[in-house]
Each structure stands twice: as structure tokens, then as C-alpha cells.
Enzyme design. Structure first.
Site, mmCIF file in Angstrom:
data_model
loop_
_atom_site.group_PDB
_atom_site.id
_atom_site.type_symbol
_atom_site.label_atom_id
_atom_site.label_comp_id
_atom_site.label_asym_id
_atom_site.label_seq_id
_atom_site.Cartn_x
_atom_site.Cartn_y
_atom_site.Cartn_z
ATOM 1 N N ARG A 286 30.688 52.079 49.749
ATOM 2 C CA ARG A 286 31.529 51.142 51.061
ATOM 3 C C ARG A 286 31.588 49.844 52.227
ATOM 4 O O ARG A 286 30.906 49.212 52.525
ATOM 5 C CB ARG A 286 30.957 51.930 52.996
ATOM 6 C CG ARG A 286 31.256 52.089 53.860
ATOM 7 C CD ARG A 286 31.036 52.932 55.025
ATOM 8 N NE ARG A 286 30.983 53.322 56.348
ATOM 9 C CZ ARG A 286 30.944 52.211 57.144
ATOM 10 N NH1 ARG A 286 30.212 51.151 56.620
ATOM 11 N NH2 ARG A 286 31.625 51.882 58.594
ATOM 12 N N SER B 86 35.206 62.812 57.673
ATOM 13 C CA SER B 86 34.840 62.301 58.465
ATOM 14 C C SER B 86 35.847 63.466 59.397
ATOM 15 O O SER B 86 36.633 63.115 59.816
ATOM 16 C CB SER B 86 34.743 61.095 59.167
ATOM 17 O OG SER B 86 34.129 60.536 57.995
ATOM 18 N N LYS C 89 27.380 51.155 62.114
ATOM 19 C CA LYS C 89 28.706 51.231 62.191
ATOM 20 C C LYS C 89 29.485 50.748 63.299
ATOM 21 O O LYS C 89 29.410 51.700 64.970
ATOM 22 C CB LYS C 89 29.680 52.688 61.897
ATOM 23 C CG LYS C 89 30.728 53.056 61.835
ATOM 24 C CD LYS C 89 31.772 54.405 61.436
ATOM 25 C CE LYS C 89 32.621 54.683 62.235
ATOM 26 N NZ LYS C 89 33.801 53.987 60.871
#
Ligand code: TZP
Ligand code: MG
Length: 217
Positions: A43, A114, A143
Site C-alpha cells: 500500500r 473495503s 489513514k
């Protein structure tokens, strides 16, 4: 992918990019694998992340480490990169390319989505998602644009309604609270900083792995 095999892989899902690490990412990943992670997601996003050729080179390096240890390699968001390096799967959010179109592009690779609501979960399932990522379960500072904390209620709701799709929790999960996430009905936990910021990625992963293995249902 076979849901039961995927549930095993989701048990301890380590997610990482270069900007999540204080040390060399290849070293952090190697230690996490030694500690017992079952799945890895690359990521590379957010402040200070690598771009273009540098991102590609790191992806290749981390993929090679995963392959050496039989850990499937998932790419976050970047379908082109996943296809270019023949990754084992991709993970997308609601803001990314549509699930159906991603499914068409990646064939039978692993597809994680998600989801935050019942409607999103049903749409993702119908469009071919292999697993759901649910979160943030607990507060997280990793995040910046994370949705509001949802706690364990949505995991419980999906399970109470009989949904069998593999589920992994994310957001603020660590050695202290991982077992709560499993007890609520998740098949596994995904973590970034609980491993990437740990003094020993090996020890952190080993402890988390123990917590998730203890919950074999
Ligand atoms: N999606 C929801 S929370 C989150 C992502 C990517 C960040 C999780 O990071 P951490 O450090 O495990 O809380
Ligand atoms: Mg995304």
C-alpha cells in the site's frame, strides 16, 4: 479463491508501504514474515510515498520476498501495477474503480473490497469481491481520510445476518485488541503500524499471529 483457503490467509494480513516504515521496508517485511504473517498488501500511498519507477521497483522487491516465503502479494488500489507484476490480488475501496470492472480486469486473482455499510457489502459481493475489509474498527492515525470508527458492530451485523464472505478488520488493531476482532466474527486482522512501527516486527507479528491462531473456529 476458495473462501476457506482465503479465511486462512486473512488471519494476519500485514499492510505496508515505504512511508509506514522507520527501517528498510524489505527488512520489515522479512521480519514480519518470520513472525508469522499470512498475507501481505503493498500500500504505497500518502505523504512521501514512492511514485512511478521507484514504486514499481519496491513492489517487485517486496513481491520477491513474499514469493520466497509463499506469502500471497496483494496490491492496494493500483490495478495496472498488480497486472504488470502479476500480483496475487488487489484491494480496492469505494472511491476506486468499480468492483465489477476490476473483477473483469484481474480474472481470478484475489479481490478485496473495503465496505462500510450493508448496501456496499451486498454490492461488492454481487460484483465479485472475495473478501470484505471492515474498518476503521478502532481509532487510527495511519489513514488520514479514514471513515468514522465503527467498532465491532458491523462485523457482528454481517455475521448475525448469515454472511459467510471472508472478513478482515482494519484500523487501530494491535496485540491488545486483536482477539476482540476475531471474537466478533472476523476471519482475520489487518495491521499496519502494530507491525511496521514495532521495535521488532518479528515479535509483533509473532504475538499477533498467536492471538489470531488461538481463535480457530
Ligand atoms: N483503512 C482503514 S484504517 C486504515 C486503513 C488503511 C489504517 C490502518 O492502519 P493501522 O496502523 O493498523 O491503524
Ligand atoms: Mg483505495
Amino acid at each position: 479463491m476458495n473462501p476457506n483457503k482465503l479465511k486462512e490467509l486473512l488471519k494476519l494480513y500485514f499492510i505496508m508501504g515505504s512511508n509506514n516504515c522507520f527501517e528498510n521496508p524489505a527488512h520489515v517485511l522479512t521480519e514480519a514474515i518470520r513472525g508469522g504473517i499470512s498475507l501481505f498488501q503493498f500500500r504505497e500511498k500518502g505523504e512521501g510515498c514512492l511514485l512511478d519507477g521507484n514504486k514499481y521497483a519496491l513492489a517487485k522487491e517486496l513481491q520477491r520476498i513474499c514469493r520466497e516465503h509463499d506469502i500471497p502479494f496483494i496490491v492496494n488500489d493500483d490495478i495496472d501495477l498488480a497486472l504488470a507484476i502479476d500480483a496475487d490480488g488487489v484491494h480496492i475501496g469505494q472511491e476506486d474503480e468499480h468492483v465489477l470492472s476490476v473483477r473483469k480486469r484481474i480474472g481470478d486473482k484475489i479481490l478485496g473490497v473495503s465496505v462500510h455499510t450493508w448496501a456496499e457489502a451486498m454490492a461488492a459481493k454481487a460484483a465479485g469481491a472475495d473478501y470484505f475489509g471492515l474498518g476503521p474498527i478502532f481509532p487510527t492515525s495511519t489513514k488520514k481520510d479514514a471513515k468514522p470508527v465503527q467498532g465491532l458492530s458491523f462485523i457482528r451485523e454481517l455475521r448475525n445476518k448469515g454472511i459467510q464472505t471472508p472478513i478482515v478488520g482494519i484500523g487501530g488493531i494491535n496485540q491488545e485488541n486483536a482477539s476482540m476482532v476475531m471474537e466478533a466474527g472476523a476471519d482475520g486482522v489487518s495491521v499496519i503500524t502494530a507491525i511496521s512501527h514495532a521495535e521488532s516486527a518479528f515479535k509483533a507479528a509473532a504475538e499477533l499471529s498467536k492471538q489470531t491462531q488461538d481463535h480457530d473456529r
